[in-house]
Design a protein around this motif. Structure first.
Motif, PDB file in Angstrom:
ATOM      1  N   SER A   1      37.405  38.426  35.462  1.00 39.65           N
ATOM      2  CA  SER A   1      37.759  38.497  36.917  1.00 39.65           C
ATOM      3  C   SER A   1      38.357  37.272  37.329  1.00 39.65           C
ATOM      4  O   SER A   1      38.316  36.124  36.789  1.00 39.65           O
ATOM      5  N   PRO A   2      39.498  37.744  38.169  1.00 38.92           N
ATOM      6  CA  PRO A   2      40.370  36.524  38.654  1.00 38.92           C
ATOM      7  C   PRO A   2      39.272  35.950  39.598  1.00 38.92           C
ATOM      8  O   PRO A   2      38.331  36.182  40.252  1.00 38.92           O
TER       9      PRO A   2
ATOM     10  N   PRO B   1      33.874  39.734  31.751  1.00 35.35           N
ATOM     11  CA  PRO B   1      34.710  40.855  31.556  1.00 35.35           C
ATOM     12  C   PRO B   1      34.534  41.909  32.538  1.00 35.35           C
ATOM     13  O   PRO B   1      33.376  42.338  33.027  1.00 35.35           O
ATOM     14  N   LEU B   2      35.589  42.401  32.959  1.00 33.76           N
ATOM     15  CA  LEU B   2      35.917  43.473  33.861  1.00 33.76           C
ATOM     16  C   LEU B   2      35.416  44.778  33.401  1.00 33.76           C
ATOM     17  O   LEU B   2      35.863  45.018  32.104  1.00 33.76           O
ATOM     18  N   ARG B   3      34.885  45.659  34.065  1.00 34.22           N
ATOM     19  CA  ARG B   3      34.587  46.972  33.439  1.00 34.22           C
ATOM     20  C   ARG B   3      35.489  47.763  33.662  1.00 34.22           C
ATOM     21  O   ARG B   3      36.057  48.184  34.933  1.00 34.22           O
ATOM     22  N   LEU B   4      35.974  48.648  32.769  1.00 31.02           N
ATOM     23  CA  LEU B   4      36.842  49.728  32.845  1.00 31.02           C
ATOM     24  C   LEU B   4      36.340  51.171  33.210  1.00 31.02           C
ATOM     25  O   LEU B   4      35.287  51.536  32.451  1.00 31.02           O
ATOM     26  N   GLN B   5      36.948  51.744  34.136  1.00 30.18           N
ATOM     27  CA  GLN B   5      36.656  52.867  34.453  1.00 30.18           C
ATOM     28  C   GLN B   5      37.937  53.692  34.324  1.00 30.18           C
ATOM     29  O   GLN B   5      38.963  53.183  35.147  1.00 30.18           O
TER      30      GLN B   5
ATOM     31  N   LEU C   1      36.228  45.168  24.216  1.00 23.44           N
ATOM     32  CA  LEU C   1      36.672  46.252  23.698  1.00 23.44           C
ATOM     33  C   LEU C   1      36.126  47.226  23.453  1.00 23.44           C
ATOM     34  O   LEU C   1      36.129  48.621  23.725  1.00 23.44           O
ATOM     35  N   LEU C   2      34.879  47.041  22.737  1.00 21.99           N
ATOM     36  CA  LEU C   2      34.094  48.147  22.380  1.00 21.99           C
ATOM     37  C   LEU C   2      33.667  48.973  23.559  1.00 21.99           C
ATOM     38  O   LEU C   2      33.209  50.032  23.633  1.00 21.99           O
ATOM     39  N   GLU C   3      33.252  47.989  24.565  1.00 23.60           N
ATOM     40  CA  GLU C   3      32.712  48.876  25.885  1.00 23.60           C
ATOM     41  C   GLU C   3      33.899  49.586  26.574  1.00 23.60           C
ATOM     42  O   GLU C   3      33.625  50.725  26.951  1.00 23.60           O
ATOM     43  N   ALA C   4      35.187  49.110  26.516  1.00 22.91           N
ATOM     44  CA  ALA C   4      36.257  50.119  27.039  1.00 22.91           C
ATOM     45  C   ALA C   4      36.431  51.123  26.205  1.00 22.91           C
ATOM     46  O   ALA C   4      36.557  52.307  26.770  1.00 22.91           O
ATOM     47  N   ALA C   5      36.159  51.012  24.901  1.00 22.07           N
ATOM     48  CA  ALA C   5      36.327  51.982  23.925  1.00 22.07           C
ATOM     49  C   ALA C   5      35.297  53.254  24.243  1.00 22.07           C
ATOM     50  O   ALA C   5      35.358  54.473  24.350  1.00 22.07           O
TER      51      ALA C   5
ATOM     52  N   GLU D   1      45.356  55.919  35.577  1.00 24.11           N
ATOM     53  CA  GLU D   1      44.670  55.788  36.917  1.00 24.11           C
ATOM     54  C   GLU D   1      43.347  55.530  36.556  1.00 24.11           C
ATOM     55  O   GLU D   1      42.660  56.028  35.730  1.00 24.11           O
ATOM     56  N   GLY D   2      42.414  54.234  37.321  1.00 22.32           N
ATOM     57  CA  GLY D   2      41.317  54.095  37.096  1.00 22.32           C
ATOM     58  C   GLY D   2      40.932  53.100  37.865  1.00 22.32           C
ATOM     59  O   GLY D   2      41.676  52.456  38.861  1.00 22.32           O
ATOM     60  N   THR D   3      39.790  52.165  37.341  1.00 21.98           N
ATOM     61  CA  THR D   3      39.432  51.076  38.116  1.00 21.98           C
ATOM     62  C   THR D   3      38.868  50.086  37.200  1.00 21.98           C
ATOM     63  O   THR D   3      38.320  50.355  36.133  1.00 21.98           O
ATOM     64  N   LEU D   4      38.980  48.589  37.511  1.00 24.94           N
ATOM     65  CA  LEU D   4      38.304  47.760  36.963  1.00 24.94           C
ATOM     66  C   LEU D   4      37.354  47.001  37.905  1.00 24.94           C
ATOM     67  O   LEU D   4      37.674  46.881  38.901  1.00 24.94           O
ATOM     68  N   GLN D   5      36.120  46.681  37.489  1.00 22.54           N
ATOM     69  CA  GLN D   5      35.003  46.362  38.174  1.00 22.54           C
ATOM     70  C   GLN D   5      34.596  45.078  37.835  1.00 22.54           C
ATOM     71  O   GLN D   5      34.314  44.614  36.387  1.00 22.54           O
ATOM     72  N   CYS D   6      34.545  43.990  38.723  1.00 22.74           N
ATOM     73  CA  CYS D   6      34.027  42.723  38.468  1.00 22.74           C
ATOM     74  C   CYS D   6      32.254  42.917  38.372  1.00 22.74           C
ATOM     75  O   CYS D   6      31.937  43.277  39.414  1.00 22.74           O
ATOM     76  N   PRO D   7      31.814  42.529  37.340  1.00 21.36           N
ATOM     77  CA  PRO D   7      30.018  42.765  37.121  1.00 21.36           C
ATOM     78  C   PRO D   7      29.508  42.100  38.133  1.00 21.36           C
ATOM     79  O   PRO D   7      28.287  42.269  38.492  1.00 21.36           O
ATOM     80  N   GLU D   8      30.151  40.855  38.587  1.00 27.86           N
ATOM     81  CA  GLU D   8      29.439  39.796  39.264  1.00 27.86           C
ATOM     82  C   GLU D   8      29.385  40.220  40.735  1.00 27.86           C
ATOM     83  O   GLU D   8      28.178  40.653  41.554  1.00 27.86           O
ATOM     84  N   SER D   9      30.580  40.448  41.351  1.00 23.30           N
ATOM     85  CA  SER D   9      30.672  40.656  42.954  1.00 23.30           C
ATOM     86  C   SER D   9      30.787  42.140  43.089  1.00 23.30           C
ATOM     87  O   SER D   9      30.587  42.564  44.367  1.00 23.30           O
ATOM     88  N   GLY D  10      30.849  43.108  42.217  1.00 26.22           N
ATOM     89  CA  GLY D  10      31.196  44.400  42.233  1.00 26.22           C
ATOM     90  C   GLY D  10      32.475  44.959  42.750  1.00 26.22           C
ATOM     91  O   GLY D  10      32.662  46.158  42.884  1.00 26.22           O
ATOM     92  N   ARG D  11      33.121  43.931  42.860  1.00 28.47           N
ATOM     93  CA  ARG D  11      34.628  44.413  43.523  1.00 28.47           C
ATOM     94  C   ARG D  11      35.414  45.027  42.559  1.00 28.47           C
ATOM     95  O   ARG D  11      35.486  45.097  41.365  1.00 28.47           O
TER      96      ARG D  11
END
Lengths: 443, 125
Positions: free
Chosen positions: B10-11, B22-26, B54-58, B95-105
């Protein structure tokens, strides 16, 4: 008076070299027409010592077929009439020109009837001190008349076969024949150019890009630097970032037009808050917004700090800076350490490095030498930001504005900074060597 | 946007913990692009891969045949390299989102470009 005589002697004393140059030029044009595969050459800056000055001449040319050719001639009308020639080693190696072969060519060239029918034009540009003494037209006329007398060519101002190109300024004198009719910076693969491509290429070539590296441009704009780098060094992981949607869209268009959209990743991020782990990037190359076309939202120092964070130890940063940024960073560099150097860099002949990409139509890309950094020992340079040590710096002209290409290397992680002992006031026990990482011994 | 070899932390938001999550990819729109296979290049990327991310993204992208980690002698294992090539270079999230697992942003990905600006500041063009 005197100088005009010198110029005439330039033409008259060595007609063979003129004819040689012209036959090489002709051969190049023929090859171009036949579309032969030429070996690619990196355009490397050449250093020459003529008298007391270092004179270098570099011509970097790119066509759609990615042919790179180099031809240069250097003369010094003010000093002894030394003429130097740069042979295109790689290019001509297929042709195996020996001395005798050359002589034969010269003789042939002299007798070649088509040489007599050559029409020509002299284009001249004067700047610096010499511009106060003559105009470009005067110089052009003197040379033109001498050429007509010597070789019997006819002048044609509108559509000549051959263009002789002269550029005189305070640092060097250049006489040459442009080989291509389009500006050096024109690129088939760039749809909308931001930064001039020749500068972008020069920056990329300074950056020491190796295969498998991670190269990042945190203010990529239209992506010019990444495009130039990706064309030249393809097996590399490129990422570009910008805060502006319109720039990023433009960059994406450029990538698509060049077929490089798979090689370059784009992100919309701010350079002061990079979503990258520390020490994950090998090379950073960036054109820092000058504030004329684009504004720099953040302070240059905090930008450099973030760049420093993400960079690997030993990694390089190459930046294009305007005068203000450059001065600001130099102040940071020099604060605190009593200078050990011998005074201003202009006292010493030093090593002057010149990169001068040449353009036929637009001659504003000149690079004057100004190597103030590591070649003089770098003992007086405090690391810039954390562990970023300045390596070298070149002044460039971007037409009306001046700028600096500055290269830095990360010498160690911030955590170790305390162990390295450049304390102001005390005698330095260790010094940060500005071109390699790590500390050297006591001075 | 391709799954980067590095995790995408996360920035940094001032005051919110250290970087490193790591940011979570959707993804809502994904495109598979054929890309010329360059084994040397892929081999060089392997040491940089952050495998957990990488595995989580995959997983999220429903990619099959993704190696779980580097194997012995991967530099010469064409099958391994081709699988990694596919994951790293041929999958593009449009198209999608990246989510910060800490802040939820949430950081949106639009037209393949993720927007990770913390503030809404955008410079003038």
């Amino acid at each position: 008076g005197n100088i005009f005589n010198e110029m005439q002697r330039l033409v008259n004393d060595g007609p063979e070299s003129w004819l040689n140059a012209i036959s090489v030029w002709k051969n190049l044009l023929e090859l171009d027409a036949k579309k032969d595969k030429l070996c690619q050459r990196d355009a490397n800056p050449l250093k020459r010592k003529v008298g007391e000055n270092d004179v270098t001449n570099l011509k970097k040319l790119k066509t759609e077929q990615m042919q790179e050719l180099q031809e240069s001639r250097e003369c010094q009308p003010e000093k002894q009439m030394e003429e130097e020639r740069v042979e295109q080693g790689d290019f001509l190696m297929n042709r195996e020109k020996s001395q005798e072969a050359f002589q034969n060519e010269v003789v042939k060239a002299a007798d070649d009837p088509s040489q007599k029918d050559l029409t020509f034009r002299v284009s001249c540009r004067c700047s610096g001190a010499i511009a106060k003494t003559f105009t470009a037209q005067e110089v052009g006329r003197v040379i033109g008349i001498a050429l007509m007398k010597q070789f019997g060519w006819k002048a044609d101002l509108r559509n000549p076969n051959l263009e002789i190109f002269i550029h005189l300024n305070d640092i060097y004198s250049v006489v040459g024949i442009p080989v291509f009719r389009v500006p050096l910076a024109s690129r088939a693969y760039i749809k909308t150019a931001g930064l001039r491509s020749t500068i972008a290429w020069a920056m990329a070539s300074l950056a020491e890009i190796k295969a498998g590296a991670f190269v990042f441009d945190p203010m990529c704009g239209l992506g010019t630097i990444l495009l130039e780098a990706a064309k030249e060094w393809p097996d590399v992981y490129y990422v570009g970032a910008d805060v502006s949607d319109s720039q990023l869209l433009g960059a994406y268009d450029n990538l698509k037009a060049a077929g490089l959209q798979d090689k370059i990743e784009l992100l919309k991020v701010s350079v002061t808050e990079l979503p990258l782990p520390s020490e994950s990037v090998d090379v950073i190359i960036s054109d820092i917004p000058f504030g004329k076309k684009f504004k720099l939202g953040k302070d240059i120092k905090s930008i450099l700090q973030e760049m420093e964070r993400v960079l690997h130890v030993g990694g390089t940063i190459v930046l294009l800076l305007n005068n203000d940024h450059h001065r600001r960073l130099q102040d940071c560099e020099q604060s605190g350490i009593p200078s050990n150097s011998k005074g201003s860099p202009t006292d010493e002949p030093g090593i002057e490095k010149c990169l001068s990409p040449r353009e036929k139509t637009d001659l504003s890309d000149t690079v004057s030498s100004s190597s103030k950094a590591s070649s003089q020992g770098g003992l007086d340079k405090m690391p810039l930001v954390g562990s970023l040590a300045p390596v070298e710096c070149y002044q460039v002209s971007l037409g009306r504005t001046e700028a600096f290409i500055c290269k830095y290397r990360k010498s160690h992680s911030l955590g170790l900074e305390q162990a390295c002992c450049c304390e102001p006031g005390s005698s330095p026990v260790g010094q940060l060597h500005s071109s390699e990482g790590g500390c050297t011994g006591p001075s | 946007m391709k799954p980067l070899p590095h995790n995408l932390p996360s920035p940094h938001v001032r005051g919110v913990g250290p970087r490193g999550f790591p940011l979570r990819l959707q993804a809502t729109e994904v495109r598979i692009n054929p890309v010329e296979f360059n084994p040397d290049f892929v081999a060089r990327m392997i040491p940089k891969v952050e495998w957990a991310a990488l595995l989580e993204a995959a997983d999220t992208l429903h990619l099959v045949e993704v190696p779980k980690g580097p194997i012995e002698g991967y530099e010469h294992d064409e099958k391994f390299l081709r699988q990694m090539h596919h994951v790293l270079l041929e999958v593009d999230v449009l198209e999608g989102t990246l989510q910060c697992p800490e802040s939820g942003r949430l950081f949106p990905i639009s037209r393949g470009i993720p927007n990770m600006l913390l503030s809404d500041e955008e410079t003038e063009t």
